[in-house]
Design a protein around this motif. Structure first.
Motif, mmCIF file in Angstrom:
data_model
loop_
_atom_site.group_PDB
_atom_site.id
_atom_site.type_symbol
_atom_site.label_atom_id
_atom_site.label_comp_id
_atom_site.label_asym_id
_atom_site.label_seq_id
_atom_site.Cartn_x
_atom_site.Cartn_y
_atom_site.Cartn_z
ATOM 1 N N LEU B 43 0.824 -1.211 0.000
ATOM 2 C CA LEU B 43 0.000 0.000 0.000
ATOM 3 C C LEU B 43 0.854 1.255 0.000
ATOM 4 C CD1 LEU B 43 -2.939 -0.889 2.397
ATOM 5 C CD2 LEU B 43 -2.964 -0.731 -0.080
ATOM 6 N N LYS B 44 2.037 1.162 0.586
ATOM 7 C CA LYS B 44 2.899 2.338 0.649
ATOM 8 C C LYS B 44 3.413 2.757 -0.717
ATOM 9 C CE LYS B 44 4.678 2.320 5.344
ATOM 10 N NZ LYS B 44 5.791 1.944 6.222
ATOM 11 N N LYS B 45 3.186 1.921 -1.717
ATOM 12 C CA LYS B 45 3.619 2.307 -3.062
ATOM 13 C C LYS B 45 2.523 3.072 -3.793
ATOM 14 C CE LYS B 45 6.663 -1.638 -3.571
ATOM 15 N NZ LYS B 45 6.231 -3.027 -3.421
ATOM 16 N N GLU B 46 1.349 3.138 -3.196
ATOM 17 C CA GLU B 46 0.199 3.738 -3.872
ATOM 18 C C GLU B 46 -0.075 5.099 -3.238
ATOM 19 O OE1 GLU B 46 -1.568 3.167 -7.110
ATOM 20 O OE2 GLU B 46 -0.505 1.463 -6.263
ATOM 21 N N PRO B 47 0.092 6.205 -3.982
ATOM 22 C CA PRO B 47 -0.034 7.523 -3.347
ATOM 23 C C PRO B 47 -1.384 7.790 -2.709
ATOM 24 C CG PRO B 47 0.166 7.711 -5.736
ATOM 25 C CD PRO B 47 0.450 6.300 -5.403
ATOM 26 N N GLN B 48 -2.487 7.337 -3.364
ATOM 27 C CA GLN B 48 -3.792 7.595 -2.748
ATOM 28 C C GLN B 48 -3.905 6.844 -1.430
ATOM 29 O OE1 GLN B 48 -3.745 6.683 -6.060
ATOM 30 N NE2 GLN B 48 -5.285 7.825 -7.168
ATOM 31 N N ALA B 49 -3.396 5.602 -1.405
ATOM 32 C CA ALA B 49 -3.486 4.810 -0.179
ATOM 33 C C ALA B 49 -2.668 5.462 0.927
ATOM 34 C CB ALA B 49 -3.005 3.383 -0.437
ATOM 35 N N ILE B 50 -1.494 5.967 0.585
ATOM 36 C CA ILE B 50 -0.646 6.612 1.590
ATOM 37 C C ILE B 50 -1.386 7.773 2.240
ATOM 38 C CG2 ILE B 50 1.451 7.963 1.956
ATOM 39 C CD1 ILE B 50 2.762 6.373 -0.239
ATOM 40 N N GLU B 51 -2.135 8.528 1.413
ATOM 41 C CA GLU B 51 -2.787 9.712 1.958
ATOM 42 C C GLU B 51 -4.112 9.431 2.622
ATOM 43 O OE1 GLU B 51 -2.887 13.152 -0.606
ATOM 44 O OE2 GLU B 51 -0.880 12.759 -1.368
ATOM 45 N N THR B 52 -4.734 8.276 2.347
ATOM 46 C CA THR B 52 -6.056 8.066 2.928
ATOM 47 C C THR B 52 -6.245 6.774 3.717
ATOM 48 O OG1 THR B 52 -6.808 7.069 0.866
ATOM 49 C CG2 THR B 52 -7.274 9.408 1.157
ATOM 50 N N ALA B 53 -5.460 5.734 3.452
ATOM 51 C CA ALA B 53 -5.727 4.452 4.109
ATOM 52 C C ALA B 53 -5.265 4.456 5.557
ATOM 53 C CB ALA B 53 -5.061 3.316 3.344
ATOM 54 N N TYR B 54 -6.159 4.076 6.448
ATOM 55 C CA TYR B 54 -5.846 3.908 7.859
ATOM 56 C C TYR B 54 -6.152 2.462 8.208
ATOM 57 C CZ TYR B 54 -5.082 8.799 9.091
ATOM 58 O OH TYR B 54 -4.562 10.061 9.212
ATOM 59 N N LEU B 55 -5.225 1.792 8.873
ATOM 60 C CA LEU B 55 -5.393 0.367 9.148
ATOM 61 C C LEU B 55 -5.570 0.085 10.636
ATOM 62 C CD1 LEU B 55 -4.659 -0.277 6.223
ATOM 63 C CD2 LEU B 55 -3.156 -2.042 7.083
ATOM 64 N N SER B 56 -6.347 -0.967 10.912
ATOM 65 C CA SER B 56 -6.479 -1.424 12.289
ATOM 66 C C SER B 56 -6.481 -2.946 12.283
ATOM 67 C CB SER B 56 -7.784 -0.891 12.893
ATOM 68 O OG SER B 56 -8.103 -1.596 14.079
ATOM 69 N N VAL B 57 -5.880 -3.538 13.310
ATOM 70 C CA VAL B 57 -5.889 -5.000 13.411
ATOM 71 C C VAL B 57 -6.625 -5.397 14.682
ATOM 72 C CG1 VAL B 57 -4.504 -7.085 13.674
ATOM 73 C CG2 VAL B 57 -3.742 -5.273 12.135
ATOM 74 N N ILE B 58 -7.622 -6.270 14.517
ATOM 75 C CA ILE B 58 -8.328 -6.863 15.651
ATOM 76 C C ILE B 58 -8.070 -8.352 15.568
ATOM 77 C CG2 ILE B 58 -10.584 -7.314 16.697
ATOM 78 C CD1 ILE B 58 -11.580 -4.722 15.314
ATOM 79 N N SER B 59 -7.515 -8.956 16.633
ATOM 80 C CA SER B 59 -7.232 -10.384 16.546
ATOM 81 C C SER B 59 -8.018 -11.123 17.625
ATOM 82 C CB SER B 59 -5.738 -10.648 16.698
ATOM 83 O OG SER B 59 -5.333 -10.403 18.017
ATOM 84 N N PHE B 60 -8.274 -12.412 17.369
ATOM 85 C CA PHE B 60 -9.053 -13.191 18.331
ATOM 86 C C PHE B 60 -8.514 -14.616 18.458
ATOM 87 C CE2 PHE B 60 -11.533 -15.243 14.919
ATOM 88 C CZ PHE B 60 -11.389 -14.323 13.902
ATOM 89 N N GLY B 61 -8.368 -15.036 19.718
ATOM 90 C CA GLY B 61 -7.987 -16.420 20.045
ATOM 91 C C GLY B 61 -8.895 -16.778 21.203
ATOM 92 N N SER B 62 -8.327 -17.052 22.388
ATOM 93 C CA SER B 62 -9.183 -17.262 23.553
ATOM 94 C C SER B 62 -9.823 -15.945 23.978
ATOM 95 C CB SER B 62 -8.380 -17.840 24.710
ATOM 96 O OG SER B 62 -7.851 -19.084 24.322
ATOM 97 N N ASP B 63 -9.149 -14.842 23.674
ATOM 98 C CA ASP B 63 -9.734 -13.521 23.930
ATOM 99 C C ASP B 63 -9.732 -12.738 22.620
ATOM 100 O OD1 ASP B 63 -7.035 -11.306 24.862
ATOM 101 O OD2 ASP B 63 -6.974 -13.137 23.649
#
Lengths: 431, 219
Positions: B43-63
């Motif tokens: 994504l860092k190679k894509e100028p629009q993504a650099i200026e607008t993409a915000y990422l979040s990670v939600i992970s799940f196992g026992s919690d």
């Protein structure tokens, strides 16, 4: 074929060059004390001939050979990297890992040998700085700036000039300037500007139109252009003989006149919709492919006040600049919960809503009236706080210049993070 | 040059919901981690993504937890993902619901709204916690308030479960690292596309790029 010992004298130079040329696609044969270089393809044979005839110095020969090899590599295998004179193709996913490995190579031993041989790839690795710290905002902006492409539109049909502008001075105290600039997204993709504008002046009326073609619709630039022109044409016809009556003691215009003006605006919108539908039928395509927003506004002096009337379908904004102090927005943009959700003139049932989309302002002290697509409006939000700055800047710099159209177009190139839509603005202003 | 007003850049929120249950341990979770790395660098190679993409990670196992709250590309730090335990998908969906309501910005007269969020959920088995209510809440939002894509990987996934969360369900038949690579490549393409062609018509479904061969669409 040639004998390397005719061109190089030191044994290690001959050996190294032979290795390099081997990796660049040549056949190397050791014959006693001769190092024969041969090839079987036309381009390499040509270079060998030039070397033999003395037309190409040895280093240039190696350079040109590298170019041939590079072209072949890129066609077959994608990116390669030169390490120690060897070309290694890189599977895309592991590119970064290999880059890191290369940067750690100890090049001090290579330095003496490479001086004669001029291997640019290795030199570049030497000079490359490895960014490990977080980049500053300025660096980020500059880095992003260098990734943006600026390609001419690939579609040769229905050509829309990348940037356009226009200016009319009515020499009655009012002038209109308009400009439309292709956004960074379209420049990056090599697609067309989808915004359009049109304006005209008749019988004391100023008529402004801007339109924003839907980004996801292939021919929306056709829709936006047709809408603007047809709408302005329709209003011009209606307003040729129309004047809002000025009567002594009247605070606001007669209801009858305002209703008439409302009808004119609705008809202009309808004629735009009709024109788009007819164009779609002519091309035998769905009218959705020509989807566009459309903002229309008209102005006339009225006594010591001003009448400003508008109709709008879609996002963007029509704004009034009062006495150099405050901004009011006329009408409302269509928007959803999220950005970029809006309505188009091709939307279902829109003609039934036109009554609710007409707005009037009767005010003294109007310095300017502007219609703009959301590519501009979005950058001056919230309107009441930020748009005054826009008007101030435009009135000070753009309008005072020799060529207001060109100056406005230049102004539209302002840098703003996250803002890469087409930008269009038409402004009526007091001279 | 006019001064920028603070925090008024529109963002494209992208949520990754990643399964780190015991069955993902070993090669699968490593492939997922590699995939996230790849996604960021791509994504860092894509100028629009650099200026607008915000990422979040939600992970799940026992919690379930939000390992990375919504953050811009340049500031994204890969989370530690250790695979063990059960599958608290319900917990993850609750967190997602909360994010969609509170973390994502809606358009108001004084606030610029974000673009419609993209959510990619990846799981290899059945949920082990209370998940039905959370799923129904998310289903209500699916399509309208966010484009939610669920990808099941391996033979133990129940497509019906995923269909209760969203209409867009895909199936990865195996756990091979290359399949995960393909998945993250596809996520990257989807985000790039979303950051370029912000669909203007809110009723039209999200136009996603064709999934790779390793991933089948469940109709």
């Amino acid at each position: 074929m040639i004998d390397l010992s005719n061109y190089l004298h030191k044994t290690e130079d001959i050996e190294d060059t032979a290795n390099v040329l081997n990796n660049l696609g040549y056949k190397i044969i050791q014959e006693n004390d001769k190092t024969i270089v041969n090839a079987s393809d036309p381009s390499r044979l040509k270079l060998l001939a030039q070397l033999q005839e003395g037309k190409l110095p040895i280093l240039k020969f190696i350079d040109e050979s590298r170019k041939i090899s590079s072209k072949e590599m890129n066609k077959e295998r994608g990116p390669v990297i030169l390490v120690n004179g060897k070309q290694i193709p890189i599977p895309n996913e592991n590119f970064e890992e290999i880059c890191l490995d290369v940067k750690q190579i100890d090049l001090s031993k290579m330095e003496n040998k490479t001086a004669d041989m001029n291997l640019p790839a290795v030199e570049n690795i030497d000079n490359q700085s490895i960014p490990v710290e977080e980049t500053t905002d300025e660096e980020k902006d500059n880095a992003v700036g260098s990734i943006w492409r600026d390609l001419p539109p690939a579609d040769k049909e229905d050509w829309a000039e990348v940037n356009i502008s226009n200016y009319i001075d009515h020499s009655n105290g009012w002038a209109i300037v308009g400009a439309s600039r292709r956004g960074k997204t379209h420049a990056h993709e090599g697609s067309h500007r989808d915004d359009s504008f049109a304006f005209d002046f008749i019988n004391g009326w100023s008529i402004l139109a801007v339109a924003d073609g839907a980004g996801s619709c292939r021919l929306s630039r056709v829709g936006s252009k047709i809408s603007c022109f047809k709408a302005v044409e329709s209003l011009k016809t209606c307003l040729t003989d129309f004047k809002v009556a000025e009567i002594e003691g009247l605070e606001i215009p007669d209801q009858k006149d305002l209703l008439q003006l409302k009808d004119f605006l609705k008809n202009a919108m309808k004629s735009a919709i009709q024109a788009v539908n007819e164009e779609a039928a002519k091309r035998k395509i769905e009218n959705n492919l020509l989807s566009t927003t459309l903002l229309l506004v008209v102005h006339h002096a009225w006594g010591n006040k001003n009448i400003v009337a508008s109709i709008q379908v879609g996002d963007g904004a029509i704004s009034i600049w009062h006495e150099g102090k405050s901004v009011t927005i006329l009408g409302a943009a269509d928007s959803g919960i999220y950005a970029s959700e809006t309505t188009f003139i091709t939307s279902n049932e829109i003609e039934n809503e036109l009554d609710y989309r007409v707005f009037f302002a009767i005010k003294p002290g109007v310095n300017a009236v502007a219609a703009m697509t959301d590519g501009v409006a979005d950058d001056f939000f919230p309107y009441d706080k930020v748009m005054p700055e826009m008007f101030e800047e435009l009135c000070e710099n753009v309008l005072e210049s020799d060529n207001p159209g060109e100056t406005l177009l230049k102004w539209l190139a302002y840098e703003r993070r996250g803002s890469f839509d087409d930008r269009t603005i038409v402004m009526l202003h007091r001279r | 040059m006019l001064n920028e007003v603070e925090g008024t850049s529109r963002r494209l929120p992208v949520y990754l919901l990643l399964d780190r249950s015991g069955s993902m341990s070993g090669e699968p979770i490593e492939a997922v981690k590699q995939g996230v790395k790849y996604l960021i660098s791509s994504l860092k190679k894509e100028p629009q993504a650099i200026e607008t993409a915000y990422l979040s990670v939600i992970s799940f196992g026992s919690d379930a937890r939000q390992d990375v709250p919504l953050v811009e590309l340049n500031n994204f730090k890969e989370p530690k993902l250790d695979a063990s335990g059960t599958t608290a998908l319900g917990g993850a969906l609750k967190i997602l619901n909360n994010c969609l309501e509170n973390e994502v910005r809606k358009s108001t007269p004084t606030q610029k709204g974000d673009y419609k969020p993209l959510v990619f959920l990846m799981t290899d088995g059945e949920p082990t916690d209370e998940w039905e209510n959370a799923a129904d809440e998310i289903k209500k939002k699916s399509g309208k308030l966010a484009n939610i894509i669920a990808v099941g990987c391996g033979p133990n996934v129940n497509a019906k479960t995923l269909k209760r969360i969203t209409e867009i369900v895909l199936q990865m038949s195996s756990y091979q690292p290359d399949d995960f690579n393909q998945f993250f490549k596809w996520v990257s393409q989807s985000v790039k596309q979303a950051s370029i062609k912000f669909t203007k018509d809110s009723d039209a479904p999200a136009a996603l790029p064709t999934p790779p061969a390793a991933i089948q669409i469940i109709p």
